[in-house]
Design a protein around this motif. Structure first.
Motif, PDB file in Angstrom:
ATOM      1  N   MET A   1      41.103  61.903  46.946  1.00  0.00           N
ATOM      2  CA  MET A   1      42.510  62.889  46.498  1.00  0.00           C
ATOM      3  C   MET A   1      43.312  62.687  47.778  1.00  0.00           C
ATOM      4  O   MET A   1      44.504  62.647  47.734  1.00  0.00           O
ATOM      5  N   PHE A   2      42.812  63.024  48.730  1.00  0.00           N
ATOM      6  CA  PHE A   2      43.375  62.935  50.101  1.00  0.00           C
ATOM      7  C   PHE A   2      43.886  61.411  50.581  1.00  0.00           C
ATOM      8  O   PHE A   2      42.889  61.432  50.847  1.00  0.00           O
ATOM      9  N   LYS A   3      44.594  61.379  50.946  1.00  0.00           N
ATOM     10  CA  LYS A   3      45.583  59.539  52.179  1.00  0.00           C
ATOM     11  C   LYS A   3      44.851  59.919  53.626  1.00  0.00           C
ATOM     12  O   LYS A   3      44.610  61.340  53.983  1.00  0.00           O
ATOM     13  N   LEU A   4      45.223  58.883  54.186  1.00  0.00           N
ATOM     14  CA  LEU A   4      44.566  58.711  55.052  1.00  0.00           C
ATOM     15  C   LEU A   4      46.027  59.351  56.294  1.00  0.00           C
ATOM     16  O   LEU A   4      46.149  59.756  56.889  1.00  0.00           O
ATOM     17  N   SER A   5      47.331  59.473  55.225  1.00  0.00           N
ATOM     18  CA  SER A   5      48.357  60.366  56.279  1.00  0.00           C
ATOM     19  C   SER A   5      48.160  62.170  56.075  1.00  0.00           C
ATOM     20  O   SER A   5      48.860  62.651  56.647  1.00  0.00           O
TER      21      SER A   5
ATOM     22  N   ILE B   1      39.125  71.459  63.798  1.00  0.00           N
ATOM     23  CA  ILE B   1      38.335  69.499  64.275  1.00  0.00           C
ATOM     24  C   ILE B   1      37.495  69.168  63.214  1.00  0.00           C
ATOM     25  O   ILE B   1      37.597  68.264  63.867  1.00  0.00           O
ATOM     26  N   GLY B   2      37.335  69.644  62.530  1.00  0.00           N
ATOM     27  CA  GLY B   2      35.962  69.200  61.585  1.00  0.00           C
ATOM     28  C   GLY B   2      36.884  68.102  60.492  1.00  0.00           C
ATOM     29  O   GLY B   2      38.046  68.016  60.975  1.00  0.00           O
ATOM     30  N   CYS B   3      35.920  68.005  60.388  1.00  0.00           N
ATOM     31  CA  CYS B   3      36.122  66.287  59.495  1.00  0.00           C
ATOM     32  C   CYS B   3      36.872  66.371  57.597  1.00  0.00           C
ATOM     33  O   CYS B   3      36.087  67.003  56.965  1.00  0.00           O
ATOM     34  N   PRO B   4      38.553  66.166  57.781  1.00  0.00           N
ATOM     35  CA  PRO B   4      38.128  66.574  56.252  1.00  0.00           C
ATOM     36  C   PRO B   4      37.543  65.159  55.275  1.00  0.00           C
ATOM     37  O   PRO B   4      37.302  65.795  53.938  1.00  0.00           O
TER      38      PRO B   4
ATOM     39  N   GLY C   1      48.432  69.200  55.968  1.00  0.00           N
ATOM     40  CA  GLY C   1      48.344  69.316  54.345  1.00  0.00           C
ATOM     41  C   GLY C   1      46.943  69.171  53.937  1.00  0.00           C
ATOM     42  O   GLY C   1      47.462  68.840  52.525  1.00  0.00           O
ATOM     43  N   HIS C   2      45.255  69.775  54.878  1.00  0.00           N
ATOM     44  CA  HIS C   2      44.730  69.429  54.153  1.00  0.00           C
ATOM     45  C   HIS C   2      44.337  71.057  53.049  1.00  0.00           C
ATOM     46  O   HIS C   2      44.513  72.038  54.726  1.00  0.00           O
ATOM     47  N   PRO C   3      44.073  71.035  52.093  1.00  0.00           N
ATOM     48  CA  PRO C   3      43.785  72.104  51.644  1.00  0.00           C
ATOM     49  C   PRO C   3      42.293  73.401  52.343  1.00  0.00           C
ATOM     50  O   PRO C   3      41.347  72.672  52.913  1.00  0.00           O
TER      51      PRO C   3
ATOM     52  N   PRO D   1      31.363  69.494  62.102  1.00  0.00           N
ATOM     53  CA  PRO D   1      31.245  70.184  60.808  1.00  0.00           C
ATOM     54  C   PRO D   1      32.281  69.753  60.057  1.00  0.00           C
ATOM     55  O   PRO D   1      33.457  68.513  60.555  1.00  0.00           O
ATOM     56  N   PRO D   2      31.924  69.798  58.996  1.00  0.00           N
ATOM     57  CA  PRO D   2      33.826  69.584  58.222  1.00  0.00           C
ATOM     58  C   PRO D   2      35.143  70.290  58.311  1.00  0.00           C
ATOM     59  O   PRO D   2      34.871  71.266  58.741  1.00  0.00           O
ATOM     60  N   TYR D   3      36.080  70.166  57.352  1.00  0.00           N
ATOM     61  CA  TYR D   3      37.038  70.489  58.351  1.00  0.00           C
ATOM     62  C   TYR D   3      37.206  71.636  57.630  1.00  0.00           C
ATOM     63  O   TYR D   3      36.729  72.040  56.068  1.00  0.00           O
ATOM     64  N   SER D   4      38.294  72.910  58.460  1.00  0.00           N
ATOM     65  CA  SER D   4      38.114  74.139  57.817  1.00  0.00           C
ATOM     66  C   SER D   4      36.559  75.059  57.703  1.00  0.00           C
ATOM     67  O   SER D   4      36.588  75.951  57.475  1.00  0.00           O
ATOM     68  N   VAL D   5      35.692  74.397  58.338  1.00  0.00           N
ATOM     69  CA  VAL D   5      34.152  75.399  57.863  1.00  0.00           C
ATOM     70  C   VAL D   5      34.244  75.167  60.085  1.00  0.00           C
ATOM     71  O   VAL D   5      33.425  74.621  60.305  1.00  0.00           O
ATOM     72  N   ARG D   6      34.010  76.505  59.950  1.00  0.00           N
ATOM     73  CA  ARG D   6      33.502  76.918  61.813  1.00  0.00           C
ATOM     74  C   ARG D   6      33.803  75.965  62.189  1.00  0.00           C
ATOM     75  O   ARG D   6      32.520  75.511  62.845  1.00  0.00           O
ATOM     76  N   ASP D   7      34.780  75.177  62.655  1.00  0.00           N
ATOM     77  CA  ASP D   7      34.905  74.635  63.392  1.00  0.00           C
ATOM     78  C   ASP D   7      36.210  74.279  64.139  1.00  0.00           C
ATOM     79  O   ASP D   7      36.996  74.036  64.570  1.00  0.00           O
ATOM     80  N   TYR D   8      37.051  75.778  64.468  1.00  0.00           N
ATOM     81  CA  TYR D   8      37.582  76.338  65.386  1.00  0.00           C
ATOM     82  C   TYR D   8      37.637  75.667  66.797  1.00  0.00           C
ATOM     83  O   TYR D   8      36.813  76.548  67.245  1.00  0.00           O
TER      84      TYR D   8
END
Length: 309
Positions: free
Chosen positions: A1-5, A234-237, A23-25, A219-226
């Motif tokens: 769904m989300f590309k390398l960009s 810095i979490g992984c999308p 640009g990732h939700p 962590p995953p991206y946007s989950v307690r990763d600030y």
């Protein structure tokens, strides 16, 4: 769904090459404990869940069911999980409650003395009463050879070491993986760093579906990763996408980001944008917990989870 960009590379420091996400939700979460130090102003959190999930302490553990149809039944099995991460040679100072499974999500030591202190850590874990003990590596465990996990298992003789492996404990499926997007050559504590643009396909795509519990160090991206020093997430999308669209574990445990310790609840109905084409009518809840114990001069507490199935 989300590309390398999705990734934008920051090369402001020589040899740094820190990946930034664009640009990732973001995941919309209900924060159950320890409200994170950052929240985007344009993200409105929904009201807190009606059901009490607990607070993750020994006296008031998080209560999670394999599926919502089991809530209220009396003939269920229970597995008590006692969970920590990022103890950095301080595990002996932590009260570790009794339970069925002891889980450590990495960085038990510091990178400079890893080879010596990991054996001290193993000896300490051997004194714990838990029948099952699980460990995944973290970025400070530079003494481990990723190409030879069997050698790491020999060192960690008092626990089960998981490196992209699945373990079944009394019918509960637990999968552990230590990898995280690498930050660049200037970082000495960079064990199990992986190319951010390849990590989803090479690592996360192999996480099996229908597992109960997922363990990662990062962590995953946007989950307690600030990260407060860089004001970046810095979490992984790629990890986030796999977890919420395909794997859908009931519990995802991690550490690494010390400042964002705490628990948050993810619900599918709040995340239609994130799930996209993978959205469906069946509600999906995931308990995300950042287990980082080391909080500078202070230490957090072990997180206790009662898992019913």
């Amino acid at each position: 769904m989300f590309k390398l960009s999705t990734y934008l590379w920051c090369c402001c420091l020589r040899g740094c090459h820190v990946p930034r996400v664009r640009g990732h939700p973001l995941a919309v979460l209900h924060h159950l404990t320890d409200f994170p130090p950052n929240e985007d102003a344009d993200i409105t959190l929904p009201s807190q869940p009606e059901r009490h999930y607990g607070s993750g302490t020994e006296d008031d553990p998080f209560v999670i069911y394999r599926n919502s149809n089991l809530i209220g039944q009396n003939d269920l099995k229970r597995l008590r999980l006692v969970c920590i991460s990022d103890t950095h040679n301080e595990i002996h100072r932590i009260h570790i409650p009794d339970g069925d499974v002891f889980i450590h999500c990495g960085d038990a030591v510091r990178f400079r003395t890893c080879a010596r202190d990991i054996r001290v850590f193993n000896d300490f874990v051997g004194t714990l009463s838990h029948r099952y003990k699980i460990f995944i590596s973290g970025n400070h465990c530079i003494c481990f050879d990723p190409e030879h996990p069997e050698q790491t298992q020999q060192i960690l003789s008092n626990m089960t070491y998981l490196q992209d492996q699945l373990i079944d404990i009394k019918g509960v499926q637990i999968y552990g993986s230590p990898w995280r997007p690498k930050r660049g050559i200037i970082y000495p504590a960079e064990a199990f760093g992986y190319d951010p643009q390849l990590i989803r396909e090479d690592i996360w795509s192999y996480i099996p579906e229908d597992i109960d519990i997922l363990l990662t160090h990062g962590p995953p991206y946007s989950v307690r990763d600030y990260h407060p020093l860089t004001a970046e997430r810095i979490g992984c999308p790629g990890l986030l996408d796999e977890v919420v669209t395909r794997v859908r574990p009931r519990i995802h445990l991690f550490g690494h980001m010390h400042e964002c310790r705490g628990a948050s609840l993810y619900r599918s109905e709040d995340n239609r944008t994130l799930e996209g084409e993978y959205s469906h009518d069946k509600s999906n809840e995931i308990l995300f917990v950042n287990l980082a114990i080391h909080q500078g001069k202070t230490l957090g507490e072990a997180v206790v989870i009662d898992y019913y199935y």
